[in-house]
Design an enzyme around this catalytic site. Sequence first.
Site, PDB file in Angstrom:
ATOM      1  N   GLU A 233      12.234   0.961   2.592  1.00  0.00           N
ATOM      2  CA  GLU A 233      12.305  -0.470   2.305  1.00  0.00           C
ATOM      3  C   GLU A 233      13.417  -0.811   1.321  1.00  0.00           C
ATOM      4  OE1 GLU A 233       8.249  -0.953   1.093  1.00  0.00           O
ATOM      5  OE2 GLU A 233       8.672  -0.629  -1.035  1.00  0.00           O
ATOM      6  N   HIS A 397      -0.381   8.311  -7.408  1.00  0.00           N
ATOM      7  CA  HIS A 397       0.799   8.332  -6.524  1.00  0.00           C
ATOM      8  C   HIS A 397       0.980   6.994  -5.821  1.00  0.00           C
ATOM      9  CE1 HIS A 397      -1.894   8.519  -3.141  1.00  0.00           C
ATOM     10  NE2 HIS A 397      -1.011   8.964  -2.281  1.00  0.00           N
TER      11      HIS A 397
END
Length: 475
Positions: A233, A397
């Site tokens: 992205e 994470h």
Amino acid sequence: MHMNRINGNDLLTIGFNQGKILGLALEVLEKNYQDTDRETVLTIMKNVAEKPELYLDHEILEDLATKIIEDANAPKDDTISLNETAMPFNIYGQEHIDEGAVRQMDTAMRLPVTVAGALMPDAHQGYGLPIGGVLAAKNAVIPYGVGVDIGCRMALSVFDIPESHFVNNADIYKRELIDHTRFGAGHGFVRHQRAEHAVLERNEFNMTQFIKTLQDKAWSQLGTSGGGNHFVEWGIIEFAERDEVLNIPAGRYVALLSHSGSRGLGATIAGHYTRLAKDICKLPKEASNLAYLDMNSSEGQEYWLAMNLAGDYASACHEIIHNKLTKAIGGQLLARVENHHNFAWKETWNGEDVIVHRKGATPAGKGVMGIIPGSMTAPGFLVRGKGLEDAINSASHGAGRQMSRTQAIKSISHQEMDAILKANGVTLIGAGRDEAPMAYKDINMVMDAQKKLVDVVAKFSPKMVRMADDGSKED
């Protein structure tokens, strides 16, 4: 002379074992050898224990001899027992973590090789070790404690390109993002399109025939991304103040963020060595997915090499993606940061050499850089670890799921997903409703729960997200 002076300890000394056989032997002595001298009886019983086949027709000792032979040939229960009580472990953001994840961690803390553990605030139930679980083990590696997508990682490139350039040239960024990425289970490049990388020449590909057979698949998928929650992205990263370590002034910059792992190579390695571990390390049913390999064994060393190969391969995939898009867009690269999870590290914890498994957890040692993403609309954070030993030098994470994929598809409509994308100014290419932002926990809540674990360096806001077209999982 009466034989009442012979007891169980006497029989143990001449070769009998604790258990039913010992009890039967004492019964035989009591009924038949009360008037025989001690040394004669001990000699007879020693002979029966050592060579029971010679007494199968003996009028007194036949039954005992038969039972000794049957016991010797009976299949042994080689199940490894768990400790009765679990070692204590720290939980960060416990109020946001499902009970299933806590129970799984509790089971992991009963393994005989466990040294320490911790649960990160994005934790949720998985297989074996929960996602967001950190486990330090003594001289043992747990394939399912590493996970299926070995070495899955985040990679961030920060450019000297202002936000206005992205806004004014969004169509170019979209075209290049589509041209230079591939996603989803089984997707790769045809032979004439394949990239080259030194990782494919590694000697580890020749260490076994099994690994060798994976080399061509690894080549075809080099520079691609998996399905599920993997993405590449474009976004805007904001440094509220100058970061002296990265040498980046305060400001807003165009950045590229990617999340993916070791593709079919890692998944196949994980499956193979998990089955091998389960064959070698027999654990009770509730802990079977935590089967481990001794690091002093050939199998443990073989898995360790294969795991590291898969991790370096995952890194190579990100390197190729970032290099292609950097070349396509231009601009000066200010910094590139990368960190991985679903891995095991040799570390020192509390003065002891251990193997630290981080299954969906980010290394956060003192000064260690990491990236913790949110969702396709929620911000991610560039962080620096504080090195908290109670957390085994780890952090979350990501945001962590609060809905299963099935639950998300059933409860989130296309209209709801489109609305939240529009409200946040995010262009989405691919992805299914299983990856909708609402399927994830609030990243700000997760970050708040780990203030003791990391410092925030910069905030990344997604603007153009590409994921697998069908939201498929890794192959």
